[in-house]
Structures are given as structure tokens and as C-alpha cells.
Design a protein around this motif. Sequence first.
Motif, PDB file in Angstrom:
ATOM      1  N   GLN A 111       0.859  -1.182   0.000  1.00  0.00           N
ATOM      2  CA  GLN A 111       0.000   0.000   0.000  1.00  0.00           C
ATOM      3  C   GLN A 111       0.897   1.235   0.000  1.00  0.00           C
ATOM      4  N   GLU A 113       0.502   4.539   0.489  1.00  0.00           N
ATOM      5  CA  GLU A 113       0.478   5.513   1.577  1.00  0.00           C
ATOM      6  C   GLU A 113       1.167   4.980   2.829  1.00  0.00           C
ATOM      7  N   GLU A 114       0.904   3.726   3.170  1.00  0.00           N
ATOM      8  CA  GLU A 114       1.414   3.167   4.413  1.00  0.00           C
ATOM      9  C   GLU A 114       2.880   2.761   4.322  1.00  0.00           C
ATOM     10  N   TYR A 117       5.446   6.559   3.320  1.00  0.00           N
ATOM     11  CA  TYR A 117       5.351   7.859   3.983  1.00  0.00           C
ATOM     12  C   TYR A 117       6.567   8.211   4.824  1.00  0.00           C
ATOM     13  N   ASP A 118       7.268   7.205   5.382  1.00  0.00           N
ATOM     14  CA  ASP A 118       8.355   7.500   6.313  1.00  0.00           C
ATOM     15  C   ASP A 118       9.709   7.670   5.635  1.00  0.00           C
ATOM     16  N   HIS A 176       4.668  12.603   4.173  1.00  0.00           N
ATOM     17  CA  HIS A 176       4.595  12.024   5.514  1.00  0.00           C
ATOM     18  C   HIS A 176       3.154  11.973   6.005  1.00  0.00           C
ATOM     19  N   LYS A 178       0.790  10.994   4.288  1.00  0.00           N
ATOM     20  CA  LYS A 178       0.161   9.895   3.536  1.00  0.00           C
ATOM     21  C   LYS A 178      -0.826  10.410   2.495  1.00  0.00           C
ATOM     22  N   ASN A 179      -0.488  11.560   1.880  1.00  0.00           N
ATOM     23  CA  ASN A 179      -1.324  12.108   0.810  1.00  0.00           C
ATOM     24  C   ASN A 179      -1.055  11.319  -0.466  1.00  0.00           C
ATOM     25  N   LEU A 180      -2.027  10.513  -0.863  1.00  0.00           N
ATOM     26  CA  LEU A 180      -1.823   9.607  -2.000  1.00  0.00           C
ATOM     27  C   LEU A 180      -1.556  10.364  -3.297  1.00  0.00           C
ATOM     28  N   ILE A 183       2.075  11.348  -3.351  1.00  0.00           N
ATOM     29  CA  ILE A 183       2.915  10.158  -3.533  1.00  0.00           C
ATOM     30  C   ILE A 183       2.874   9.695  -4.987  1.00  0.00           C
TER      31      ILE A 183
END
Length: 371
Positions: A111, A113-114, A117-118, A176, A178-180, A183
Motif C-alpha cells: 500500500q 500511503e502506508e 510515507y516514512d 509524511h 500519507k497524501n496519495l 505520492i
Amino acid sequence: MSAQPLRSPTLRPHRMKKEESFLGKLGGTLARKKKAKEVSDLQEEGKNAINAPMNPSTADIHPEDTLLEENEERTMIDPNSKEDPKFKELIKVLIDWINDVLVEERIIVKQLEEDLYDGQVLQKLLEKLADRKLNVAEVTQSEIGQKQKLQTVLEAVHDLLRPHGWTIKWNVDSIHGKNLISILHLLVALAMHFRAPIRLPEHVSVQVVVVRKREGLLQTTHVSEELTTTTDRIYFNFLFPLKPERDAFDTLFDHAPDKLSVVKKSLITFVNKHLNKLNLEVTELETQFADGVYLVLLMGLLEDYFVPLHNFYLTPESFDQKVHNVSFAFELMQDGGLKKPKARPEDVVNLDLKSTLRVLYNLFTKYKNVE
């Protein structure tokens, strides 16, 4: 004496009703109004459920999305867009591409976003694509550490993309957070810049709900966000917004592959005629010209001048250094009177045979009689 009969408790409410206070009456009135409103709301909900297929849906606004500061805004993808087959395909293609690139790292992205993000996966992806090592901590658990790492990774990405005219549509906070959309913009840009061997779906757009807080109230607007435009064979490149004209090498690859070996042999003979003067020899065109060193040296030999070593990387180690060398060779070609090569430096670095042949054939055409 017989006992006095007990009063029935069922009579008490009746007496209490006669003794109701004004507040009691008011409470009863409010209760009835609340009940009527519940019935009305239920009817409205039923009507909406019936008409829902005929009305455009709105994005689900989660509680955390309403916790905004004054003038702050947040974006989210409309649920209908998430169900668009082309949008789903774009995500799948990008996930498969990342997993293919990082297969040796034993990293599996499920996934976007998950998992991105980091900055951890983005770091590994960029290091693999650009063939360079970033000076960042390997594992960071705290939010501050993650953002610092992400900042370093994104700065490296921006250094790659900005010189080529890319518009940066993401930042540390959006990735960070998690804005799809952010990304996806980032991944599409990386895939196109590094000429990923994938086919991105064309004309992918999504409806984005923008939530803003103005004077204490939430305001929502809908905007269309374009993620991809058109592709040309593998994918669209922003430097060539129009489909390039086909040339002899397109025809050669498509209709006369048997003659390809003859062309390659002629070009190998041509380049070795000059590179042999430096005790260099080429046997594989697409691999030995990919770092740009032989191209630079060849131009010096053809134009009869010495190329200062500080102008290029004699032993390039990273993707960027190789692109620099090929770009520098292209500049030398233009200085020698040749037109700007049709190929991109990145194509040559990525071992695209057709691009390499186009560059070398242009040299052959002009310098074939040079001793």
C-alpha cells in the motif's frame, strides 16, 4: 380493624400528570419534536438511499480531517475516483515496478500511503535507480527522524528532477501525511525520469475534495487532478510532448531486425578505428557507451582536440555522473556542427540500443571519412 388498602402504584403517574410543572411540559414538547425530527431524518435518509445511484457521491470526511487550523486546508480523493479502473491500474503498475526494483532488498510494497510515507522505501528506491548512496539513518522511528530522512531523500529527488523542468507537486508534509496524490505525482515523475520499463495508463485524472477552514467554518470544493497524460510506447516523456517522427532506426527495428547486426558491425568498425588510437576497443555498443566516457573521448578524437579530464567523470559511479558525461558529449557534438541528438542522455545511460545507434550513426554520417 381491617387494614387500609394500599394505593395502586399505577395511579401515581396519573396524579403526577395533573401536577406537571411548566418545565415538565416543555420537556415533553422537546421530546416530541426530537421524535418528529428523527422520523423526518429517517425519511430523508431513505430518500437519499433511493436516489444515491443518481447523485454524485461526496468524499467521506473523517473526524481528523475537520481538525484544521484557520485557513488550513486538506485534500482527499473522491471515492468515485478511487474506483476508476485506470486509477487502480496506475497504482498497481507503480507498486509492481517498485517491488521489481527492490526485489534484491527483500522489500515488498503493498500500500503506497502506508509503505512510503516514512522515507525508508523511497530512500532504497532512489538509491537503486540513481545508483548512489544517501547519507541518512537506516531506521528511524520518531516522527522528527522520519521527516528529516524524508527531507534528505526528497532534496536528492529534486536535484535530479528540477534541471529537467519538472514541477514539484509534493513536499515532506504531504508525503509524511500519507497524501496519495502527492505520492503518485512523485512516483510518476521518478518512473518517467528513469525511463522505467513500464507502461503507465494514459489520461489518469482524479477528483479531489479540498477542505478549507475559513472563519471557523469548513468549506469544500472539488478539483480535477491530472496524474498522467499520454504515453509513447513505454510512456510519455515531458521533453517530447508531441509524438516524434519515425526514422530509419524505427523501421529497422520494426521491419528489418535481420539487418540490425550489419548496422551494428559497421558502427563498431567506425568507432574502433578512432578509439584504437587510445588503445580502447568496443564490442558492445549499448553497454560500452552507456557511461558516456567513450562518447566524450570519441568526440575529442574526431575533432582532434584533448578533452580536459575535469570536464567529465572518467570513472562515473552514479546514474547522474553517467548522464552528465553523455550530456557533455552531446554538447561537444553540437559544438562540432551536429544537430541536437534525438535521443535523451538518460536513454543512452539506460542501455537503450536504438538511442545509442542514433547517436553513433550521426557521428558516422559526418566523420566516416576522418582518418
